[in-house]
Motif scaffolding. Structure first.
Motif, PDB file in Angstrom:
ATOM      1  N   ALA B 169       3.652 -16.196  -0.271  1.00 39.31           N
ATOM      2  CA  ALA B 169       2.650 -15.878  -1.296  1.00 39.31           C
ATOM      3  C   ALA B 169       1.403 -15.286  -0.638  1.00 39.31           C
ATOM      4  O   ALA B 169       0.835 -14.311  -1.125  1.00 39.31           O
ATOM      5  CB  ALA B 169       2.301 -17.128  -2.085  1.00 39.31           C
ATOM      6  N   ALA B 170       0.990 -15.875   0.516  1.00 41.56           N
ATOM      7  CA  ALA B 170      -0.178 -15.339   1.235  1.00 41.56           C
ATOM      8  C   ALA B 170       0.110 -13.914   1.692  1.00 41.56           C
ATOM      9  O   ALA B 170      -0.732 -13.018   1.586  1.00 41.56           O
ATOM     10  CB  ALA B 170      -0.506 -16.233   2.426  1.00 41.56           C
ATOM     11  N   LYS B 171       1.344 -13.700   2.183  1.00 43.15           N
ATOM     12  CA  LYS B 171       1.738 -12.351   2.623  1.00 43.15           C
ATOM     13  C   LYS B 171       1.678 -11.375   1.449  1.00 43.15           C
ATOM     14  O   LYS B 171       1.137 -10.270   1.574  1.00 43.15           O
ATOM     15  CB  LYS B 171       3.149 -12.415   3.208  1.00 43.15           C
ATOM     16  N   CYS B 172       2.178 -11.799   0.288  1.00 46.61           N
ATOM     17  CA  CYS B 172       2.166 -10.935  -0.903  1.00 46.61           C
ATOM     18  C   CYS B 172       0.737 -10.612  -1.314  1.00 46.61           C
ATOM     19  O   CYS B 172       0.422  -9.459  -1.639  1.00 46.61           O
ATOM     20  CB  CYS B 172       2.908 -11.615  -2.049  1.00 46.61           C
ATOM     21  N   ALA B 173      -0.144 -11.611  -1.260  1.00 48.84           N
ATOM     22  CA  ALA B 173      -1.539 -11.379  -1.633  1.00 48.84           C
ATOM     23  C   ALA B 173      -2.165 -10.349  -0.697  1.00 48.84           C
ATOM     24  O   ALA B 173      -2.889  -9.448  -1.133  1.00 48.84           O
ATOM     25  CB  ALA B 173      -2.317 -12.686  -1.584  1.00 48.84           C
ATOM     26  N   LEU B 174      -1.842 -10.423   0.600  1.00 47.90           N
ATOM     27  CA  LEU B 174      -2.417  -9.489   1.570  1.00 47.90           C
ATOM     28  C   LEU B 174      -1.865  -8.070   1.370  1.00 47.90           C
ATOM     29  O   LEU B 174      -2.587  -7.085   1.514  1.00 47.90           O
ATOM     30  CB  LEU B 174      -2.151  -9.973   2.998  1.00 47.90           C
ATOM     31  N   ILE B 175      -0.575  -7.960   1.003  1.00 48.71           N
ATOM     32  CA  ILE B 175      -0.002  -6.637   0.728  1.00 48.71           C
ATOM     33  C   ILE B 175      -0.633  -6.058  -0.534  1.00 48.71           C
ATOM     34  O   ILE B 175      -0.998  -4.879  -0.590  1.00 48.71           O
ATOM     35  CB  ILE B 175       1.533  -6.729   0.591  1.00 48.71           C
ATOM     36  N   SER B 176      -0.829  -6.905  -1.544  1.00 48.33           N
ATOM     37  CA  SER B 176      -1.486  -6.480  -2.772  1.00 48.33           C
ATOM     38  C   SER B 176      -2.900  -5.980  -2.457  1.00 48.33           C
ATOM     39  O   SER B 176      -3.340  -4.943  -2.965  1.00 48.33           O
ATOM     40  CB  SER B 176      -1.542  -7.654  -3.753  1.00 48.33           C
ATOM     41  N   MET B 177      -3.592  -6.700  -1.568  1.00 45.57           N
ATOM     42  CA  MET B 177      -4.943  -6.287  -1.157  1.00 45.57           C
ATOM     43  C   MET B 177      -4.894  -4.982  -0.377  1.00 45.57           C
ATOM     44  O   MET B 177      -5.717  -4.085  -0.592  1.00 45.57           O
ATOM     45  CB  MET B 177      -5.583  -7.389  -0.315  1.00 45.57           C
ATOM     46  N   ASP B 178      -3.889  -4.842   0.495  1.00 43.40           N
ATOM     47  CA  ASP B 178      -3.773  -3.619   1.293  1.00 43.40           C
ATOM     48  C   ASP B 178      -3.594  -2.399   0.394  1.00 43.40           C
ATOM     49  O   ASP B 178      -4.253  -1.366   0.580  1.00 43.40           O
ATOM     50  CB  ASP B 178      -2.590  -3.754   2.259  1.00 43.40           C
ATOM     51  N   SER B 179      -2.731  -2.527  -0.634  1.00 47.04           N
ATOM     52  CA  SER B 179      -2.537  -1.401  -1.561  1.00 47.04           C
ATOM     53  C   SER B 179      -3.844  -1.053  -2.255  1.00 47.04           C
ATOM     54  O   SER B 179      -4.149   0.118  -2.484  1.00 47.04           O
ATOM     55  CB  SER B 179      -1.478  -1.766  -2.606  1.00 47.04           C
ATOM     56  N   THR B 180      -4.632  -2.075  -2.578  1.00 49.79           N
ATOM     57  CA  THR B 180      -5.908  -1.848  -3.261  1.00 49.79           C
ATOM     58  C   THR B 180      -6.907  -1.190  -2.325  1.00 49.79           C
ATOM     59  O   THR B 180      -7.575  -0.216  -2.686  1.00 49.79           O
ATOM     60  CB  THR B 180      -6.463  -3.185  -3.775  1.00 49.79           C
ATOM     61  N   LEU B 181      -6.990  -1.682  -1.089  1.00 47.84           N
ATOM     62  CA  LEU B 181      -7.910  -1.094  -0.102  1.00 47.84           C
ATOM     63  C   LEU B 181      -7.594   0.379   0.114  1.00 47.84           C
ATOM     64  O   LEU B 181      -8.481   1.217   0.235  1.00 47.84           O
ATOM     65  CB  LEU B 181      -7.789  -1.835   1.231  1.00 47.84           C
ATOM     66  N   LYS B 182      -6.272   0.693   0.136  1.00 48.93           N
ATOM     67  CA  LYS B 182      -5.862   2.066   0.452  1.00 48.93           C
ATOM     68  C   LYS B 182      -6.226   3.021  -0.677  1.00 48.93           C
ATOM     69  O   LYS B 182      -6.524   4.185  -0.433  1.00 48.93           O
ATOM     70  CB  LYS B 182      -4.347   2.083   0.705  1.00 48.93           C
ATOM     71  N   SER B 183      -6.208   2.523  -1.916  1.00 46.51           N
ATOM     72  CA  SER B 183      -6.395   3.425  -3.062  1.00 46.51           C
ATOM     73  C   SER B 183      -7.767   3.339  -3.708  1.00 46.51           C
ATOM     74  O   SER B 183      -8.070   4.111  -4.610  1.00 46.51           O
ATOM     75  CB  SER B 183      -5.316   3.148  -4.115  1.00 46.51           C
ATOM     76  N   ASN B 184      -8.611   2.378  -3.284  1.00 39.85           N
ATOM     77  CA  ASN B 184      -9.902   2.227  -3.948  1.00 39.85           C
ATOM     78  C   ASN B 184     -10.990   1.850  -2.957  1.00 39.85           C
ATOM     79  O   ASN B 184     -10.967   0.766  -2.372  1.00 39.85           O
ATOM     80  CB  ASN B 184      -9.808   1.149  -5.032  1.00 39.85           C
ATOM     81  N   ILE B 185     -11.962   2.763  -2.799  1.00 34.06           N
ATOM     82  CA  ILE B 185     -12.977   2.563  -1.758  1.00 34.06           C
ATOM     83  C   ILE B 185     -13.974   1.465  -2.128  1.00 34.06           C
ATOM     84  O   ILE B 185     -14.727   0.986  -1.289  1.00 34.06           O
ATOM     85  CB  ILE B 185     -13.723   3.892  -1.509  1.00 34.06           C
ATOM     86  N   SER B 186     -13.954   1.009  -3.390  1.00 36.43           N
ATOM     87  CA  SER B 186     -14.925   0.002  -3.806  1.00 36.43           C
ATOM     88  C   SER B 186     -14.472  -1.414  -3.441  1.00 36.43           C
ATOM     89  O   SER B 186     -15.077  -2.393  -3.860  1.00 36.43           O
ATOM     90  CB  SER B 186     -15.172   0.090  -5.321  1.00 36.43           C
ATOM     91  N   VAL B 187     -13.363  -1.501  -2.700  1.00 36.35           N
ATOM     92  CA  VAL B 187     -12.870  -2.790  -2.221  1.00 36.35           C
ATOM     93  C   VAL B 187     -12.798  -2.698  -0.696  1.00 36.35           C
ATOM     94  O   VAL B 187     -12.332  -1.688  -0.179  1.00 36.35           O
ATOM     95  CB  VAL B 187     -11.470  -3.102  -2.797  1.00 36.35           C
TER      96      VAL B 187
END
Lengths: 273, 273
Positions: B169-187
């Motif tokens: 679950a922690a790994k999934c949360a980090l991948i979810s965050m990585d996708s967000t970081l890559k596509s949105n500069i406000s994170v």
């Protein structure tokens, strides 16, 4: 809502749109968001629309009628002029409807992707806004999305670049759509997929994709499976009980120390350093 | 903006937050969105905040001070009462600030994830809204996101279920965050990751993740690589020149036929049927 995506590649253009429209979850129906303007051998233009359906349909009506003989998509000298004609159609509808919509508490909400090729010019792709202004896709930013764009953006950001072959770009667009369909009920099948090969100057590859479409069914099954497989192959984080980590601890009444990290012995990721 | 996600699993809770805050792209800075309330052996509660930073900080201040001896996070009998105390703090700030904000044309915008465990009760997770009301995570809907949630939702929807181990679950949360970081500069980094093992009643696993974090760097590299690899392994669509496809063609002046599919000989996906 809706989701549309288009890509401008060295090899041509890819357009993909869904067909879900809704005025609240109790008023969901189907409306196709793609329109093709074609004069084989001379020009192919594709319009994708998102936002208020009444506005989108009015814009398409104006563009199709092409009443102004001197200035229409059928007579435009190049794609830039064509995009400005699309923008003018948006402004014409704004002039007619915006005031009444505002009185009804509804904002003038429409957004369009418009692209194609006119003989003698390269393929071009534009994003036309509700104000009738527009921007063009560039090698650095070679795709546009409208509608529910965020769910499907990460896969495009990881895969798409101008030299990507058309087939792979179409596959990427469908995966992006699949991610959106899975996470947002306001986007739905059937899909319209049009792949335009540069300099063809006619529509050669189009398909309307519904639940029965074997290729899209394969994408939906395979992508999800393989994602979970890749996910399972990546190591979980490891934790080390012997290391200290600072974390933002709040202590009763210690408002003055608010937000100050508190040193406390905790397991932390072994891979921190 | 910001992105925070939390998951309620059979094995415990996972909390992940970024630390990007901005008042426009020319005013970007760092603020941690996670706060821990801990009484080892008795209770652990974690608060994640998104929205107006002034509101979030006021809410955290009120909760940490716990001035009301009879009713605070430190004395709450169960997590439901604790969640209602968080909601009350939001309403207290609303009472103080909402009017002045409205006068300034700023909406009262805050959204919180609050979860944890109080001795004698199971782990629980809540999503607290700007109105101070809240909903609880269930087995059918075992995660909450706040802030820029859409980019990172598809991977969670494909992977997370209540019986997922905490590490995955922690790994999934980090991948979810990585996708967000890559596509949105406000994170942006650094991230706060807290993994709570049910019934531990103290924080055992926490890490602050920055650019140097080897595990997150591995996730970022590996996930993108493997995604592209899986993408490359899926077949491109095939097209068949001998089949007819109907597509939404507009013809000059034919507004009356608007939107009617026009039969025209075109290549179509061989996999249509």
């Amino acid at each position: 809502m809706t989701y549309c995506v288009a890509m401008r590649l060295d090899a041509g253009l890819v357009f993909l749109s869904d067909s879900r429209t809704n005025a609240g979850v109790d008023a969901i129906s189907t409306a196709r968001k793609m329109t093709v303007f074609e004069e084989p051998g001379d020009r192919v233009m594709v319009l994708l629309t998102a936002g208020n359906l009444a506005i989108s349909q009015s814009v398409r009506q104006i563009l199709a009628e092409g009443r102004d003989e001197k200035r229409s998509l059928w007579t435009a000298r190049d794609m830039f002029e064509a995009a400005s004609i699309v923008g003018d159609a948006v402004r014409q509808v704004h002039k007619r409807d915006a005031h009444a919509l505002r009185d009804a508490g509804i904002e003038f909400n429409v957004s369009l992707i418009f692209g194609g090729q006119i003989r003698g010019e390269r393929v071009r792709l534009f994003n036309v806004y509700a104000a009738g202004n527009f921007v063009e896709a560039t090698p650095e930013n070679c795709y546009f999305q409208i509608g529910e764009a965020k769910y499907g953006k990460p896969i495009i950001d990881r895969v798409v670049h101008p030299s990507l072959p058309l087939g792979e770009a179409a596959k990427c667009a469908l995966i992006s759509m699949d991610s959106t369909l899975k996470s947002n009920i306001s986007v739905g099948l059937p899909l319209d997929l049009l792949v335009y090969e540069a300099d063809a100057l006619r529509v050669t590859r189009f398909v309307n994709i519904d639940e029965k479409n074997a290729y899209f069914r394969m994408i939906r099954d395979t992508w999800g499976q393989r994602l979970r497989q890749v996910f399972g192959e990546i190591n979980d984080p490891e934790w080390d009980a012997s290391r200290e980590a600072e974390f933002p601890l709040a202590r009763m009444g210690e408002a003055d120390r608010w937000g100050q990290p508190v040193r406390a012995k905790r397991e932390r990721s072994r891979t921190q350093d």
